[in-house]
Design an enzyme around this catalytic site. Structure first.
Site, PDB file in Angstrom:
ATOM      1  N   GLY A 304      36.467  26.658  75.682  1.00 13.13           N
ATOM      2  CA  GLY A 304      36.680  25.309  76.352  1.00 13.13           C
ATOM      3  C   GLY A 304      37.262  25.250  77.567  1.00 13.13           C
ATOM      4  N   THR A 305      36.467  25.638  78.624  1.00 14.30           N
ATOM      5  CA  THR A 305      37.101  25.602  80.065  1.00 14.30           C
ATOM      6  C   THR A 305      36.105  24.835  80.990  1.00 14.30           C
ATOM      7  OG1 THR A 305      35.955  28.045  80.219  1.00 14.30           O
ATOM      8  CG2 THR A 305      38.306  27.798  79.585  1.00 14.30           C
ATOM      9  N   THR A 306      36.923  24.402  82.171  1.00 12.88           N
ATOM     10  CA  THR A 306      36.221  23.666  83.224  1.00 12.88           C
ATOM     11  C   THR A 306      36.703  24.483  84.475  1.00 12.88           C
ATOM     12  OG1 THR A 306      35.049  21.799  84.080  1.00 12.88           O
ATOM     13  CG2 THR A 306      37.523  21.633  83.509  1.00 12.88           C
ATOM     14  N   GLY A 384      34.058  28.331  83.989  1.00  8.96           N
ATOM     15  CA  GLY A 384      34.057  28.168  82.390  1.00  8.96           C
ATOM     16  C   GLY A 384      33.043  29.204  81.696  1.00  8.96           C
ATOM     17  N   GLY A 385      33.349  29.142  80.640  1.00 11.99           N
ATOM     18  CA  GLY A 385      32.412  30.038  79.785  1.00 11.99           C
ATOM     19  C   GLY A 385      33.049  31.019  78.762  1.00 11.99           C
TER      20      GLY A 385
END
Length: 484
Positions: A304-306, A384-385
């Site tokens: 869960g990244t941005t 992210g990813g």
């Protein structure tokens, strides 16, 4: 677009971008824009960004020319309190084609670094007050914003977390179901958080007290954990590529070392060449057995990244990636956000609820990146990813520095990812290479369209002559603005 301007910003939500752009218009710099965007991301991208998490920022000071990595990632608690099985439970997230078990509850929380991280960014050269910088987040929290299709999808995946407790359900599913795409979502309590934080050190506000109150039922954080948290300033990893210098996240983060390894093992600049480099890197990662360049010996989390990228006309730049894990399922009372659930992730805590090491800065796959390009250009990018971050950034950096592609071309190009010998590849644009890729990787999945699985690289460029450009990755509803 590219033109003479005050700066540019790219991120994973239009309102996140607009918050940063507003600061640039008002005379702020890249650090101001990044802080405003980070606060707004907590409102508009609550599955990915939260004051309860942390991250990394690669920053360039335009005056000194110095590049620094700020590590404000979560830290494990200083002690394990009581029965470690209390405050810890499992849920199953539904990704459609697959499901995954996550662990949530007070016992899954590591010390958040977001508060200290934004403070460090502000002290690194921001010019506007926190009240000014938090104004967009406060306004949007109170007046509401329309839920995008991507954010709605993310919320459905982690529905069991967003509805795990009555307070969380009241915020995220007020009408008994998650807000649909296009509906308006309100979070006035997170607006109160930023209004309160703007006036005082967060540790002296009611926020810290409520964070600790959330830990009463089985959590491990204490006042000592919150007050003892420190942002670490680190020297970046550097790699020179055809006249460009690339700055990557150093240890204890993992991704920078893996990207550098892939870049230095790229024997041919084409799709199959990049596939071979990624395969060699993955083999090295597996062979290291937790000790790749004495890096992967720390527990690693990667969910869960941005990402946000900013550059300004003064030569400042900020590339920052943040995460909250998937959230621990419980709201911090009165403030509209979840703490992280990083101690519950299997890569951090593989053997059970009490296996995490105390007082340890966790490793991560996040890798905010800067590039000094030939001719004085400066590029900020990141993604992210999860564990696809390393392949996404590697491919974009390789296309820019070795393939001499423009920013938009590099981000929009088809991507691939290799892990444990398995190939995932986006078919559009690589059809001619597919037969060879299938031979090299009998275990493969061909994706018919570009997909969020392959990350979301949001990137900006200052070309050295006062012209700016930016792109938000459409795979994750990214957006970019150049500010006149």
């Amino acid at each position: 677009m590219a033109r003479q301007a005050k700066g540019t910003i790219a991120a994973g939500h239009q309102l996140t971008v607009e918050a940063g752009a507003e600061m640039l218009r008002e005379g702020g710099n890249a650090f101001d824009a990044a802080i405003a965007a980070l606060a707004t991301a907590c409102v508009c991208e609550p599955v990915l960004a939260s004051p309860g998490g942390g991250g990394f920022a690669m920053i360039r000071n335009g005056g000194s020319g110095k590049t620094t990595l700020l590590d404000f990632f979560p830290q494990t608690p200083k002690q394990k309190r009581g029965d470690c099985s209390a405050g810890f439970r499992s849920i199953t997230a539904d990704f459609g084609a697959a499901t995954q078990v996550f662990h949530i509850g007070p016992a899954t929380v590591a010390a958040p670094g977001f508060f200290a991280g934004l403070t460090a960014l502000h002290e690194s050269g921001a010019t506007l007050s926190l009240a000014d910088l938090f104004a967009p987040a406060i306004r949007i929290g109170k007046t509401g914003h329309r839920v995008t299709g991507y954010q709605h999808y993310l919320s459905t995946v982690v529905r069991p977390i967003l509805t795990a407790t009555a307070p969380a359900k009241k915020l995220f599913a007020p009408s008994a179901d998650l807000p649909a795409a296009g509906s308006v979502f309100y979070n006035p309590e997170i607006a109160d958080l930023f209004a309160e934080w703007a006036q005082s050190d967060w540790l002296q506000t009611g926020i810290a007290g409520q964070v600790l109150a959330e830990q009463n039922d089985g959590g491990h954080l204490t006042r000592e954990d919150l007050e003892g948290y420190r942002v670490h300033a680190r020297e970046p990893l550097c790699v020179d590529l055809d006249g460009a210098t690339v700055y990557l996240n150093p240890p204890p983060a993992a991704c920078g070392t893996l990207i550098r390894y892939a870049l230095t093992h790229l024997d041919a600049f084409d799709v199959t060449g990049m596939a071979r480099a990624l395969h060699l890197t993955d083999q090295a990662r597996l062979a290291a057995r937790g000790d790749l360049a004495q890096l992967l010996d720390r527990p690693m989390r990667q969910k869960g990244t941005t990402h946000i990228s900013v550059a300004d006309a003064e030569g400042n730049a900020c590339s920052v990636t943040v995460s909250n894990g998937t959230g621990n399922g419980e709201l911090v009372a009165g403030y509209g956000f979840m703490l992280n659930n990083i101690l519950g992730e299997e890569d951090v805590n593989p053997a059970g609820r009490a296996d995490w090491p105390v007082d340890t800065r966790l490793a991560s796959m996040m890798c905010p990146t800067l590039i000094d390009a030939p001719g004085g250009g400066l590029i900020a990018l990141g993604s992210g990813g999860s564990n696809r971050i390393r392949s996404a950034i590697f491919q974009v950096v390789a296309r820019i520095c070795l393939g001499h592609a423009g920013l938009e071309e590099a981000v929009r190009a088809p991507r691939l990812h290799i892990e444990n010998g398995h190939l995932d590849v986006e078919a559009p644009g690589v059809v001619s290479a597919l037969p060879q890729l299938k031979v090299l990787f009998p275990d493969h999945c061909i994706w018919p369209e570009k997909n969020m699985f392959f990350g979301g690289v949001h990137a900006v460029c200052a070309d050295g002559s006062g012209r700016f450009s930016g792109i938000g990755d459409h795979r994750r509803e990214g957006a970019a603005v150049v500010v006149d």
